[in-house]
Design a protein around this motif. Structure first.
Motif, PDB file in Angstrom:
ATOM      1  N   PHE A 123       0.830  -1.197   0.000  1.00 11.31           N
ATOM      2  CA  PHE A 123       0.000   0.000   0.000  1.00 11.31           C
ATOM      3  C   PHE A 123       0.872   1.257   0.000  1.00 11.31           C
ATOM      4  O   PHE A 123       1.966   1.271   0.571  1.00 11.31           O
ATOM      5  N   ALA A 124       0.338   2.312  -0.603  1.00 12.58           N
ATOM      6  CA  ALA A 124       1.043   3.584  -0.787  1.00 12.58           C
ATOM      7  C   ALA A 124       1.881   3.970   0.429  1.00 12.58           C
ATOM      8  O   ALA A 124       1.327   4.252   1.500  1.00 12.58           O
ATOM      9  N   PRO A 125       3.227   3.969   0.299  1.00 12.50           N
ATOM     10  CA  PRO A 125       4.091   4.180   1.472  1.00 12.50           C
ATOM     11  C   PRO A 125       3.977   5.566   2.075  1.00 12.50           C
ATOM     12  O   PRO A 125       4.345   5.760   3.241  1.00 12.50           O
ATOM     13  N   GLU A 126       3.477   6.530   1.328  1.00 10.35           N
ATOM     14  CA  GLU A 126       3.395   7.893   1.845  1.00 10.35           C
ATOM     15  C   GLU A 126       2.187   8.119   2.739  1.00 10.35           C
ATOM     16  O   GLU A 126       2.075   9.161   3.400  1.00 10.35           O
ATOM     17  N   VAL A 127       1.273   7.135   2.809  1.00 13.68           N
ATOM     18  CA  VAL A 127       0.042   7.295   3.591  1.00 13.68           C
ATOM     19  C   VAL A 127       0.201   6.601   4.943  1.00 13.68           C
ATOM     20  O   VAL A 127       0.527   5.413   4.989  1.00 13.68           O
ATOM     21  N   PRO A 128      -0.005   7.305   6.055  1.00 15.80           N
ATOM     22  CA  PRO A 128       0.064   6.640   7.369  1.00 15.80           C
ATOM     23  C   PRO A 128      -0.912   5.467   7.434  1.00 15.80           C
ATOM     24  O   PRO A 128      -2.067   5.582   7.019  1.00 15.80           O
ATOM     25  N   LEU A 129      -0.434   4.335   7.969  1.00 15.18           N
ATOM     26  CA  LEU A 129      -1.218   3.102   7.980  1.00 15.18           C
ATOM     27  C   LEU A 129      -1.138   2.437   9.347  1.00 15.18           C
ATOM     28  O   LEU A 129      -0.056   2.305   9.929  1.00 15.18           O
ATOM     29  N   LEU A 130      -2.302   2.016   9.845  1.00 12.85           N
ATOM     30  CA  LEU A 130      -2.381   1.204  11.050  1.00 12.85           C
ATOM     31  C   LEU A 130      -3.479   0.178  10.833  1.00 12.85           C
ATOM     32  O   LEU A 130      -4.440   0.433  10.099  1.00 12.85           O
ATOM     33  N   GLY A 131      -3.334  -0.986  11.448  1.00 13.44           N
ATOM     34  CA  GLY A 131      -4.363  -2.000  11.319  1.00 13.44           C
ATOM     35  C   GLY A 131      -4.488  -2.832  12.572  1.00 13.44           C
ATOM     36  O   GLY A 131      -3.641  -2.775  13.467  1.00 13.44           O
ATOM     37  N   PHE A 132      -5.578  -3.616  12.632  1.00 15.83           N
ATOM     38  CA  PHE A 132      -5.758  -4.518  13.771  1.00 15.83           C
ATOM     39  C   PHE A 132      -6.479  -5.769  13.317  1.00 15.83           C
ATOM     40  O   PHE A 132      -7.242  -5.761  12.339  1.00 15.83           O
ATOM     41  N   TYR A 133      -6.236  -6.867  14.031  1.00 20.51           N
ATOM     42  CA  TYR A 133      -6.929  -8.129  13.789  1.00 20.51           C
ATOM     43  C   TYR A 133      -8.244  -8.116  14.561  1.00 20.51           C
ATOM     44  O   TYR A 133      -8.261  -7.903  15.775  1.00 20.51           O
ATOM     45  N   SER A 134      -9.315  -8.371  13.845  1.00 19.66           N
ATOM     46  CA  SER A 134     -10.661  -8.148  14.360  1.00 19.66           C
ATOM     47  C   SER A 134     -11.446  -9.442  14.454  1.00 19.66           C
ATOM     48  O   SER A 134     -11.060 -10.482  13.906  1.00 19.66           O
ATOM     49  N   GLY A 135     -12.601  -9.349  15.119  1.00 19.59           N
ATOM     50  CA  GLY A 135     -13.523 -10.462  15.168  1.00 19.59           C
ATOM     51  C   GLY A 135     -14.478 -10.450  13.993  1.00 19.59           C
ATOM     52  O   GLY A 135     -14.798 -11.486  13.412  1.00 19.59           O
ATOM     53  N   VAL A 136     -14.937  -9.276  13.623  1.00 19.38           N
ATOM     54  CA  VAL A 136     -15.856  -9.061  12.509  1.00 19.38           C
ATOM     55  C   VAL A 136     -15.464  -7.745  11.861  1.00 19.38           C
ATOM     56  O   VAL A 136     -14.952  -6.836  12.528  1.00 19.38           O
ATOM     57  N   GLU A 137     -15.714  -7.636  10.549  1.00 22.23           N
ATOM     58  CA  GLU A 137     -15.395  -6.430   9.817  1.00 22.23           C
ATOM     59  C   GLU A 137     -16.693  -5.802   9.312  1.00 22.23           C
ATOM     60  O   GLU A 137     -17.665  -6.509   9.045  1.00 22.23           O
ATOM     61  N   VAL A 138     -16.688  -4.484   9.154  1.00 21.67           N
ATOM     62  CA  VAL A 138     -17.868  -3.763   8.683  1.00 21.67           C
ATOM     63  C   VAL A 138     -17.460  -2.874   7.527  1.00 21.67           C
ATOM     64  O   VAL A 138     -16.462  -2.139   7.612  1.00 21.67           O
ATOM     65  N   ALA A 139     -18.239  -2.927   6.425  1.00 22.36           N
ATOM     66  CA  ALA A 139     -17.996  -2.058   5.280  1.00 22.36           C
ATOM     67  C   ALA A 139     -19.239  -2.007   4.411  1.00 22.36           C
ATOM     68  O   ALA A 139     -20.159  -2.818   4.561  1.00 22.36           O
ATOM     69  N   GLN A 140     -19.265  -1.039   3.503  1.00 20.50           N
ATOM     70  CA  GLN A 140     -20.341  -0.938   2.527  1.00 20.50           C
ATOM     71  C   GLN A 140     -20.202  -2.082   1.532  1.00 20.50           C
ATOM     72  O   GLN A 140     -19.130  -2.275   0.956  1.00 20.50           O
ATOM     73  N   VAL A 141     -21.270  -2.811   1.286  1.00 19.05           N
ATOM     74  CA  VAL A 141     -21.244  -3.968   0.392  1.00 19.05           C
ATOM     75  C   VAL A 141     -22.106  -3.683  -0.831  1.00 19.05           C
ATOM     76  O   VAL A 141     -23.251  -3.252  -0.699  1.00 19.05           O
ATOM     77  N   GLY A 142     -21.542  -3.954  -2.003  1.00 19.10           N
ATOM     78  CA  GLY A 142     -22.298  -3.812  -3.235  1.00 19.10           C
ATOM     79  C   GLY A 142     -22.823  -2.414  -3.476  1.00 19.10           C
ATOM     80  O   GLY A 142     -23.859  -2.240  -4.116  1.00 19.10           O
ATOM     81  N   GLY A 143     -22.099  -1.411  -2.977  1.00 19.43           N
ATOM     82  CA  GLY A 143     -22.559  -0.046  -3.138  1.00 19.43           C
ATOM     83  C   GLY A 143     -23.739   0.318  -2.271  1.00 19.43           C
ATOM     84  O   GLY A 143     -24.328   1.403  -2.419  1.00 19.43           O
ATOM     85  N   GLY A 144     -24.111  -0.569  -1.341  1.00 18.55           N
ATOM     86  CA  GLY A 144     -25.275  -0.331  -0.503  1.00 18.55           C
ATOM     87  C   GLY A 144     -24.892   0.081   0.903  1.00 18.55           C
ATOM     88  O   GLY A 144     -23.905   0.777   1.127  1.00 18.55           O
ATOM     89  N   ILE A 145     -25.670  -0.402   1.877  1.00 18.07           N
ATOM     90  CA  ILE A 145     -25.445  -0.020   3.264  1.00 18.07           C
ATOM     91  C   ILE A 145     -24.318  -0.849   3.865  1.00 18.07           C
ATOM     92  O   ILE A 145     -23.893  -1.859   3.311  1.00 18.07           O
ATOM     93  N   GLY A 146     -23.843  -0.416   5.029  1.00 15.99           N
ATOM     94  CA  GLY A 146     -22.816  -1.161   5.732  1.00 15.99           C
ATOM     95  C   GLY A 146     -23.338  -2.505   6.201  1.00 15.99           C
ATOM     96  O   GLY A 146     -24.476  -2.610   6.665  1.00 15.99           O
ATOM     97  N   ARG A 147     -22.508  -3.529   6.085  1.00 13.60           N
ATOM     98  CA  ARG A 147     -22.851  -4.875   6.549  1.00 13.60           C
ATOM     99  C   ARG A 147     -21.665  -5.440   7.329  1.00 13.60           C
ATOM    100  O   ARG A 147     -20.505  -5.073   7.103  1.00 13.60           O
ATOM    101  N   SER A 148     -21.962  -6.366   8.237  1.00 14.08           N
ATOM    102  CA  SER A 148     -20.896  -7.088   8.920  1.00 14.08           C
ATOM    103  C   SER A 148     -20.387  -8.191   7.999  1.00 14.08           C
ATOM    104  O   SER A 148     -21.145  -8.778   7.228  1.00 14.08           O
TER     105      SER A 148
END
Length: 400
Positions: free
Chosen positions: A362-387
């Motif tokens: 990933f773009a080295p100039e952009v600050p990046l942090l991450g974590f290992y999660s139990g469930v992830e949430v994001a917009q799916v198929g251009g619609g609403i957020g889903r787990s």
């Protein structure tokens, strides 16, 4: 002065870990900290150590099964990742609920209504929540119920929702939330970013359909009994070429998921259109399989999805490349990688850490942090957020 600074370290003592992060962030006072902390650290001691180093700034985030940073990825339990927001104009407003123990849907609705009262149209909102309801007996706070309630409370205004569930380790033994100046159990926090901040996400799971669409014809909670009128386990065994009744326990967990495609079912395959559910166990006596979340409904059209490490790694390479290309001509602030704990090599058996493909590609100039999660949430198929299950969500916050 950089608007965002990140640091990730590993140390057994909270005071030392916090001090090392302070040195890497620098001496200037941040306006807010986003913090993810390995589960072997005492959360109260870590919060005190961070406030001793950084002063009385709001601290949000919580426990993590592991931390992902440019310096490396780790899930031994003593990791600490800090993202410091230095520009007060970028600080999100925090909304909190402590009602997950009572009713997850109601708690989500409470949170969504509170967010709706302060959020601008199409606001970027980060949702973080305690994933573990009980250690004995082992019970989870269902992310799908929290997210469903959130949307019920928030209403139909456009929203950019992303985030994840917080764990102390990969065995799902605990979780907790940093909420400003407190440590909380059975809580969820929503961070509502200012109108000038947007978020772009890419969903990476690599699961591919190996069946046609099938209808769920019998289901109870998270347990699927029938697909197209046949025992669900029989259908899956036949599709995989396994002998009837040969699957026991959790053998399906590493090979297949059940996926629901959102949007046009006949559109070309795009992994960001699918909500996949891990199969926790098979019950041959009932012919059923039990999913990680209880949100698939009677009559839902689903597919059997192939899951393996080569697909996962290819998916990450493609997703990172797509995000890098999408950043051209934009003003990114920082990236957050929310990564299912099961995708770590210690769990998946992958020859390399897929999270390292993100940190290295990933773009080295952009600050990046991450974590290992139990469930992830994001917009799916251009619609609403889903787990989501078995997913890596790369979220990039940028100026509009």
């Amino acid at each position: 002065m950089k608007a965002i600074r990140v640091a990730s370290v590993r140390h057994t003592h909270p005071d030392v870990a916090a001090r090392q992060c302070r040195l890497r962030v620098g001496p200037e006072a941040p306006a807010m900290l986003l913090v993810f902390c390995g589960g072997k650290h005492d959360p109260v001691a870590m919060l005190a150590a961070l406030r001793a180093e950084f002063g009385p700034v709001p601290i949000h985030g919580g426990s993590a099964a592991g931390v992902i940073g440019r310096e490396g990825c780790g899930y031994g339990g003593f990791e600490l990742g800090v993202l410091a927001i230095m520009d007060p104009g970028l600080v999100p407003r925090a909304v909190l609920t402590e009602a997950l123990r009572r009713d997850e849907v109601a708690a989500g609705a409470e949170l969504g209504a509170a967010v709706g009262a302060i959020a601008s149209p199409d606001a970027a909102v980060m949702l973080l929540f305690d994933s573990v309801a009980s250690r004995a007996p082992p019970l989870l706070h269902f992310a799908s119920s929290i997210v469903e309630g959130f949307h019920d409370g928030f209403g139909n205004t456009p929203l950019q929702l992303f985030g994840g569930g917080l764990l102390t380790d990969m065995n799902l033994t605990g979780g907790w939330v940093f909420a400003g100046d407190r440590v909380l159990k059975h809580a969820a926090v929503a961070l509502v970013f200012p109108p000038g901040v947007a978020v772009e996400t890419v969903i990476m799971h690599g699961c591919r359909p190996i069946s046609s669409f099938m209808e769920i014809t019998r289901i109870q909670g998270a347990e699927v009994f029938e697909l197209d009128g046949e025992p669900a386990l029989t259908v899956i065994e036949r599709m995989l070429g396994l002998p009837p009744g040969g699957v026991r326990g959790q053998e399906l967990s590493l090979t297949v998921t059940l996926g629901q495609k959102l949007g046009d079912p006949y559109a070309p395959y795009q992994e960001g259109d699918y909500v996949n559910r891990l199969i926790l166990r098979a019950t041959p006596e009932a012919g059923s399989v039990t999913l990680f979340e209880p949100d698939f409904a009677l009559g839902a059209q689903v597919q059997i999805m192939s899951r393996d490490n080569s697909l996962m790694l290819d998916s990450v390479r493609r997703g990172v490349a797509a995000m890098n290309a999408g950043l051209v001509g934009t003003d990114p602030l920082f990236a957050l990688y929310i990564d299912c704990a099961g995708r770590a090599s210690a769990r998946s058996g992958a020859a390399i850490e897929e999270a390292e493909l993100v940190t290295q590609g990933f773009a080295p100039e952009v600050p990046l942090l991450g974590f290992y999660s139990g469930v992830e949430v994001a917009q799916v198929g251009g619609g609403i957020g889903r787990s989501l299950d078995w997913t890596g969500v790369l979220a990039v916050l940028r100026r509009r």
